[in-house]
Structure formats: C-alpha cells, structure tokens
Scaffold this motif. Sequence first.
Motif, PDB file in Angstrom:
ATOM      1  N   ASN A  99       3.475   7.953   0.816  1.00 31.97           N
ATOM      2  CA  ASN A  99       3.132   6.527   0.770  1.00 31.97           C
ATOM      3  C   ASN A  99       2.769   6.054  -0.634  1.00 31.97           C
ATOM      4  O   ASN A  99       2.787   4.850  -0.907  1.00 31.97           O
ATOM      5  CB  ASN A  99       1.965   6.235   1.724  1.00 31.97           C
ATOM      6  N   GLY A 100       2.439   6.990  -1.516  1.00 33.74           N
ATOM      7  CA  GLY A 100       2.165   6.605  -2.895  1.00 33.74           C
ATOM      8  C   GLY A 100       3.357   5.930  -3.550  1.00 33.74           C
ATOM      9  O   GLY A 100       3.204   5.016  -4.361  1.00 33.74           O
ATOM     10  N   GLY A 101       4.572   6.366  -3.197  1.00 31.88           N
ATOM     11  CA  GLY A 101       5.772   5.710  -3.708  1.00 31.88           C
ATOM     12  C   GLY A 101       5.924   4.299  -3.172  1.00 31.88           C
ATOM     13  O   GLY A 101       6.405   3.398  -3.866  1.00 31.88           O
ATOM     14  N   LEU A 102       5.485   4.077  -1.931  1.00 34.20           N
ATOM     15  CA  LEU A 102       5.521   2.740  -1.348  1.00 34.20           C
ATOM     16  C   LEU A 102       4.492   1.836  -2.026  1.00 34.20           C
ATOM     17  O   LEU A 102       4.763   0.655  -2.289  1.00 34.20           O
ATOM     18  CB  LEU A 102       5.248   2.817   0.151  1.00 34.20           C
ATOM     19  N   SER A 112       9.090   9.565  -0.164  1.00 35.56           N
ATOM     20  CA  SER A 112       8.535   8.258   0.216  1.00 35.56           C
ATOM     21  C   SER A 112       9.355   7.639   1.348  1.00 35.56           C
ATOM     22  O   SER A 112      10.568   7.421   1.198  1.00 35.56           O
ATOM     23  CB  SER A 112       8.507   7.314  -0.988  1.00 35.56           C
ATOM     24  N   PRO A 113       8.712   7.326   2.471  1.00 32.71           N
ATOM     25  CA  PRO A 113       9.428   6.847   3.664  1.00 32.71           C
ATOM     26  C   PRO A 113       9.656   5.335   3.648  1.00 32.71           C
ATOM     27  O   PRO A 113       8.898   4.570   4.252  1.00 32.71           O
ATOM     28  CB  PRO A 113       8.490   7.247   4.802  1.00 32.71           C
ATOM     29  N   TYR A 114      10.704   4.890   2.986  1.00 34.22           N
ATOM     30  CA  TYR A 114      10.944   3.457   2.835  1.00 34.22           C
ATOM     31  C   TYR A 114      11.243   2.762   4.159  1.00 34.22           C
ATOM     32  O   TYR A 114      11.127   1.542   4.260  1.00 34.22           O
ATOM     33  CB  TYR A 114      12.069   3.225   1.820  1.00 34.22           C
ATOM     34  N   GLY A 131      -0.256  10.207  -1.287  1.00 31.74           N
ATOM     35  CA  GLY A 131       0.040   9.575  -0.018  1.00 31.74           C
ATOM     36  C   GLY A 131      -1.188   9.430   0.863  1.00 31.74           C
ATOM     37  O   GLY A 131      -2.327   9.629   0.424  1.00 31.74           O
ATOM     38  N   SER A 132      -0.956   9.092   2.127  1.00 36.35           N
ATOM     39  CA  SER A 132      -2.057   8.858   3.052  1.00 36.35           C
ATOM     40  C   SER A 132      -2.856  10.137   3.283  1.00 36.35           C
ATOM     41  O   SER A 132      -2.319  11.245   3.227  1.00 36.35           O
ATOM     42  CB  SER A 132      -1.523   8.328   4.381  1.00 36.35           C
ATOM     43  N   GLY A 152      -0.080   3.292   7.562  1.00 34.88           N
ATOM     44  CA  GLY A 152       0.217   1.988   8.163  1.00 34.88           C
ATOM     45  C   GLY A 152       0.560   0.946   7.116  1.00 34.88           C
ATOM     46  O   GLY A 152       0.003   0.935   6.010  1.00 34.88           O
ATOM     47  N   TYR A 153       1.476   0.042   7.461  1.00 32.58           N
ATOM     48  CA  TYR A 153       1.977  -0.938   6.505  1.00 32.58           C
ATOM     49  C   TYR A 153       0.877  -1.858   5.990  1.00 32.58           C
ATOM     50  O   TYR A 153       0.804  -2.146   4.788  1.00 32.58           O
ATOM     51  CB  TYR A 153       3.095  -1.755   7.156  1.00 32.58           C
ATOM     52  N   SER A 154       0.010  -2.337   6.870  1.00 35.98           N
ATOM     53  CA  SER A 154      -1.043  -3.252   6.430  1.00 35.98           C
ATOM     54  C   SER A 154      -1.954  -2.587   5.406  1.00 35.98           C
ATOM     55  O   SER A 154      -2.381  -3.218   4.429  1.00 35.98           O
ATOM     56  CB  SER A 154      -1.858  -3.754   7.629  1.00 35.98           C
ATOM     57  N   ASN A 155      -2.240  -1.311   5.605  1.00 37.60           N
ATOM     58  CA  ASN A 155      -3.113  -0.619   4.658  1.00 37.60           C
ATOM     59  C   ASN A 155      -2.384  -0.286   3.354  1.00 37.60           C
ATOM     60  O   ASN A 155      -2.977  -0.295   2.277  1.00 37.60           O
ATOM     61  CB  ASN A 155      -3.672   0.661   5.277  1.00 37.60           C
TER      62      ASN A 155
END
Length: 284
Positions: free
Chosen positions: A145-148, A173-175, A51-52, A111-114
């Motif tokens: 975030n790795g799952g995203l 993972s925070p969908y 993740g991040s 962050g979504y963009s990243n």
Amino acid sequence: MKLFRNAAGLALLVLLLVLSLIQGQKWVKTSVDKQITIYNSRLDPTIMVPGSSATNTRFDAMIGILNQQGDAHSLLRVQVNEDNSITYSGRLAANDNQPYVVIAFQNNSDGYSNIKRQAKWLDIALKALEKRYQFNHFNALGHSNGGLDWTIYLEKYFNQKKSNIGTLLTIGSPYNFAETSTSNRTQMLADLIKNRQQLPSNLTVYSVAGTETYNDDGIVPIESVIAGKYVFQKIVRSYTQIIVSGDDSDHSDLPTNPQIISLIRRNILRQQTTRKVGYQGPHN
C-alpha cells in the motif's frame, strides 16, 4: 550657520554609514542562507513508505543489505501520528547526500479510505522534511500500500514547481486491490486513472510484482500489480513492469529480494559495483 551645516552633513554621513552597514548585514545573511540552501539541495534522499500494518522499521533489513553491498547511508525514521504531529528517530548524517528516510503512519490500517488519509499524512511529512532539511529533489519507494500512498500523493498533493521526484519504485502494490481481472475496476483504480494527468511527466516508474505462485505473491494478485500500467503508461516519462520469482518473492519478503535490491542499487542509488564490507546495521 556654517557649523550647523557641517554638523548636519556629518549626521547625514553617519546615518548613511549605519544604513549601509544594516544593508550589508542583510546581504551577508541572505547570501549565507542562499549558500546553505544550495548546499542542502544536494540532498537526494530515498524516501520509503511501507504497507499496511508496517512501522517505520519495516525497511531495516533491506537498508542493511544495501549498506553492506555498497556505500552506507544514514537513516531517518518518521512517524506521522493521527493528530498530524510527527515523531522522528535516527538522523541524517553530515555530508551524506543520499540518506534513507522511512515515513510510516500511526494509523497503518488497510482500506481505500485510510490509504487516502495516509497520502495526506505523507504530504504533511514531506513538507516538514523539505522545510527542515531544505532539499528539493528525491526518489521514492513504496511497498504494497505504500506504493498506492505515493501514487495518490503524486496525483493530489505533489507540487512540481517546488520539488522534483526522479524515480518511483513500487513493490507489490495492489492497484486494483484483490481483483484478478482489470475488467472489474475498483473505485481506487478508477480514481487513479481519472486523476493520472496530474502525475509528473518527467517521472520514471518501476513497478515490481512478485510471483510466489503463478497467480500472486501470496497476497497480491499479479494482475492487480500490473493494473498500475493504466495509471502510469503514456503519462510519465518511463514506466517499466518487472516480475520477480524464486526465493524472497512472496509479498512480505519482496523488499529483500536480490533482484529488487539490485534494481534499487542500479536505478535509484546509481551504484554499479559491489563492495564487500561487514554490515554494522543502518546508521541512526
């Protein structure tokens, strides 16, 4: 005149022999290359994305436990840099058909963009790995975030005609990011739902949520993890939601949670028995 005809016939015969040798060499090379590809396609790596704020050493403790409890496997660490270059450390051991590969990113910000940029970097890394090691199937694991990253990659970049993914395991993972209600869908969740038809239909998905409290794992709301069902259900072959609690159920400790370790061993590594061995650390 007869001598000329004999010489011409001999020259033609020599030319045919030379051409046959050339074609034979090409056939041998093609055959060898094909056998190498077939051998390498036995590789079935487990590819992990942290993740991040995490690096490519994020899963060392988890891999150490897995290597202690079952067959030990080698570890290759990969970092994709912001200029799209790739840095490798560790190695895939010879005759290890189930190695671990950890892919992390120099820019590991939230962050979504990243996250969308990370999904593109994941695609760059996987293409490089597939070319380098000639494998065409793998299993995937993503923490937070790795799952995203994995989900966006599968929707946008994954080529089902050239490769096969067996199982995807997402951990905390925070969908829906920090939202506690699916009535308030973030742009990311809306986009993932919109593009879900692109997911591979033969995919098996396990989504794990931790519950340090009744509401979250200390960081990610349980409702945000569960929101992944709107992305995967009725699209992939199998989607299973799992909730773990107790020790090692807070967000950062989830990768070493005993229930998750057992899940990885059973459903990704296909290991059934526990082997008691001294842990010597992940192979490099």
